[in-house]
Design a protein around this motif. Structure first.
Motif, PDB file in Angstrom:
ATOM      1  N   LEU A 181       0.835  -1.197   0.000  1.00  0.00           N
ATOM      2  CA  LEU A 181       0.000   0.000   0.000  1.00  0.00           C
ATOM      3  C   LEU A 181       0.874   1.254   0.000  1.00  0.00           C
ATOM      4  O   LEU A 181       1.919   1.289   0.664  1.00  0.00           O
ATOM      5  CB  LEU A 181      -0.896   0.045   1.238  1.00  0.00           C
ATOM      6  CG  LEU A 181      -2.210  -0.733   1.233  1.00  0.00           C
ATOM      7  CD1 LEU A 181      -2.791  -0.788   2.636  1.00  0.00           C
ATOM      8  CD2 LEU A 181      -3.215  -0.101   0.282  1.00  0.00           C
ATOM      9  N   VAL A 182       0.441   2.257  -0.708  1.00  0.00           N
ATOM     10  CA  VAL A 182       1.000   3.606  -0.608  1.00  0.00           C
ATOM     11  C   VAL A 182      -0.169   4.530  -0.325  1.00  0.00           C
ATOM     12  O   VAL A 182      -1.121   4.593  -1.110  1.00  0.00           O
ATOM     13  CB  VAL A 182       1.720   4.029  -1.901  1.00  0.00           C
ATOM     14  CG1 VAL A 182       2.166   5.484  -1.801  1.00  0.00           C
ATOM     15  CG2 VAL A 182       2.917   3.123  -2.175  1.00  0.00           C
ATOM     16  N   GLY A 186       2.113   9.324   0.969  1.00  0.00           N
ATOM     17  CA  GLY A 186       3.328   8.744   0.416  1.00  0.00           C
ATOM     18  C   GLY A 186       3.989   7.745   1.323  1.00  0.00           C
ATOM     19  O   GLY A 186       5.124   7.323   1.058  1.00  0.00           O
ATOM     20  N   ASN A 187       3.327   7.352   2.415  1.00  0.00           N
ATOM     21  CA  ASN A 187       3.870   6.305   3.275  1.00  0.00           C
ATOM     22  C   ASN A 187       3.795   4.967   2.548  1.00  0.00           C
ATOM     23  O   ASN A 187       2.798   4.650   1.905  1.00  0.00           O
ATOM     24  CB  ASN A 187       3.083   6.222   4.580  1.00  0.00           C
ATOM     25  CG  ASN A 187       3.155   7.511   5.376  1.00  0.00           C
ATOM     26  OD1 ASN A 187       4.189   8.167   5.411  1.00  0.00           O
ATOM     27  ND2 ASN A 187       2.053   7.874   6.013  1.00  0.00           N
ATOM     28  N   VAL A 188       4.837   4.181   2.670  1.00  0.00           N
ATOM     29  CA  VAL A 188       4.984   2.932   1.921  1.00  0.00           C
ATOM     30  C   VAL A 188       4.862   1.763   2.902  1.00  0.00           C
ATOM     31  O   VAL A 188       5.723   1.572   3.763  1.00  0.00           O
ATOM     32  CB  VAL A 188       6.355   2.883   1.208  1.00  0.00           C
ATOM     33  CG1 VAL A 188       6.529   1.558   0.473  1.00  0.00           C
ATOM     34  CG2 VAL A 188       6.495   4.062   0.254  1.00  0.00           C
ATOM     35  N   GLY A 257      10.822   5.996  -5.187  1.00  0.00           N
ATOM     36  CA  GLY A 257      10.265   5.408  -6.401  1.00  0.00           C
ATOM     37  C   GLY A 257       9.540   4.106  -6.164  1.00  0.00           C
ATOM     38  O   GLY A 257       9.640   3.181  -6.983  1.00  0.00           O
ATOM     39  N   ALA A 258       8.793   4.022  -5.047  1.00  0.00           N
ATOM     40  CA  ALA A 258       8.119   2.769  -4.686  1.00  0.00           C
ATOM     41  C   ALA A 258       6.650   2.799  -5.079  1.00  0.00           C
ATOM     42  O   ALA A 258       5.974   3.828  -4.944  1.00  0.00           O
ATOM     43  CB  ALA A 258       8.240   2.522  -3.184  1.00  0.00           C
ATOM     44  N   ALA A 259       6.149   1.675  -5.550  1.00  0.00           N
ATOM     45  CA  ALA A 259       4.744   1.514  -5.911  1.00  0.00           C
ATOM     46  C   ALA A 259       4.280   0.128  -5.475  1.00  0.00           C
ATOM     47  O   ALA A 259       5.104  -0.784  -5.298  1.00  0.00           O
ATOM     48  CB  ALA A 259       4.561   1.679  -7.417  1.00  0.00           C
TER      49      ALA A 259
END
Length: 275
Positions: A181-182, A186-188, A257-259
């Protein structure tokens, strides 16, 4: 005179988008079918079609409303042969939605006492809005006191589908886990928990790296956002017990750059080379 009983509660969780007419349609159907029910919006801003993320959010929220009927719709397979089900829960209440993995974690978290596959809609019914045409009507009937058995055919709740939740890979000084989840900040969030962070040997105050590519980013193991400087990045165990990457006052997902679906690796910084 005896005191009135509690009002029934119907809660909604979808990927329809907050304020959309589709959310309004769910409310309208339940209001017409069971006017006495209180209606609660749990979330409608889930990533469209992301069954796994929806399942985890649902599993967190269902225990907060014991006894409620939960209508959950993240259903990219609507109109196909995937089952539509009602799952009866321990302590009362039910889950209503597609059996595509969305309901499984919540049913496991709360405890399922039974399930039925809903009777299908007529062949000439629309095929693409089961939230309005199948799930919300079933929820209103349940809220009005009707038995789940009147709505469909009994099925084994142990056969409910579960989403793919791959375990993290943990070593001495490394933890690799999928991004699940993002959020809007913008927390990953990772598919890993506090025990995994501990097994990797990371403790509060450690400076480690986070990466989804070959570029490492410095992060600090911390408890709260304010434990690092403004715009500093931290790894912590979030309010749901999952490992998460955040920036104090910033967007961690954008920075690294996380998704969802990416593999994110936490690792100790390499020791400096000997002189």
């Amino acid at each position: 005179m005896s005191a009135p009983g509690p009002r029934p509660v119907v809660a909604f969780l979808t990927d329809f988008g907050a304020g959309s007419e589709h959310v309004g349609a769910l409310h309208a159907v339940v209001a017409a079918g069971c006017p006495a029910a209180d209606r609660i919006d749990l979330a409608h801003d889930l990533v469209a079609g992301d069954i796994r993320a929806g399942a985890l959010v649902l599993a967190r929220l269902v225990p907060l409303l014991p006894g409620a009927v939960h209508v959950a719709v993240v259903d990219p397979g609507v109109g196909t042969d995937r089952r539509a089900v009602v799952v009866s829960l321990e302590g009362g209440g039910a889950l209503v939605g597609p059996d595509n993995g969305l309901l499984g974690p919540a049913a496991t978290a709360v405890g399922a006492t039974g399930a039925v596959a809903l009777h299908p809609l007529p062949d000439d019914a629309p095929a693409t809005f089961h939230g309005r045409d199948l799930f919300a009507p079933a929820a209103s009937r349940l809220a009005a006191g009707e038995s789940p058995g009147a709505l469909g055919t009994p099925v084994d709740p142990a056969g409910l589908r579960m989403p793919d939740l791959p375990p993290p890979r943990v070593g001495d000084g490394t933890l690799a886990a999928e991004v699940v989840l993002v959020d809007r900040y913008g927390n990953v969030q990772l598919l890993a928990g506090a025990a995994d962070l501990e097994r990797a040997g990371f403790t509060a105050g450690d400076r480690i790296s986070a990466s989804v590519t070959d570029r490492p980013h410095p992060v600090t193991v911390a408890r709260a956002f304010g434990d690092v400087a403004p715009k500093g990045m931290l790894v912590h165990v979030d309010s749901h017990g999952m490992v998460a990457i955040a920036v104090n006052g910033g967007d961690a997902a954008r920075r690294i750059g996380a998704a969802p679906g990416d593999l994110l690796t936490l690792a100790r910084w390499p020791l400096p080379a000997a002189p």
